[in-house]
Enzyme design. Sequence first.
Site, PDB file in Angstrom:
ATOM      1  N   HIS A 125       4.031   2.485   2.246  1.00 47.18           N
ATOM      2  CA  HIS A 125       4.905   3.621   2.548  1.00 47.18           C
ATOM      3  C   HIS A 125       4.870   4.668   1.445  1.00 47.18           C
ATOM      4  CE1 HIS A 125       7.912   2.095  -0.276  1.00 47.18           C
ATOM      5  NE2 HIS A 125       8.009   0.958   0.397  1.00 47.18           N
ATOM      6  N   CYS A 141       6.829  -4.005  -1.243  1.00 44.48           N
ATOM      7  CA  CYS A 141       5.921  -3.130  -0.499  1.00 44.48           C
ATOM      8  C   CYS A 141       4.886  -2.488  -1.426  1.00 44.48           C
ATOM      9  CB  CYS A 141       6.710  -2.023   0.204  1.00 44.48           C
ATOM     10  SG  CYS A 141       7.846  -2.639   1.471  1.00 44.48           S
TER      11      CYS A 141
END
Length: 166
Positions: A125, A141
Amino acid sequence: MNRRTFLAASAAAGLTGLAGCATSKFRTYDGPAVTQLLAAKSQRRLYLLHYNKALAVYDFQLGFTPQGHKQFEGDGRTPEGAYYINRRNPESRYHLSIGISYPNSADRAFAESMGRSPGGDIFIHGTPKEFDGKADWTAGCIAVSDREIEDIYAMVNDGTPILLTS
């Protein structure tokens, strides 16, 4: 390859095959298919590959405990191993995001054997402004810049394999 649209200014990443209209926020990628992603955690480098040729390479940030394979929810680690891109979120609170298929059956079995949850919701992301320039701030992440996730979002299809190495 399916055409993917993404939000971007017309001066985006400068990759061959990125095209768009300067008056539109939507762009497409028409270049060679990304056949695999390689995330080298120790190098903090994400490679978008067409077979053995790198189409693009991005620096990234990891979870707040970057070393080792993710085992449990909340451990701050990024998974290691073979997974695939399994979803995308154009409304992500991190600009755009594409999901990594963690946990797999082995990850779930290990966590359950320890009486814990393996966690989930592992994505590639963008980076909110408050985290820009900070090292290893995610919950597990892979974080790239907002401009870079626009490229990645356009170039990578669901089902694309990703290998995450230590």
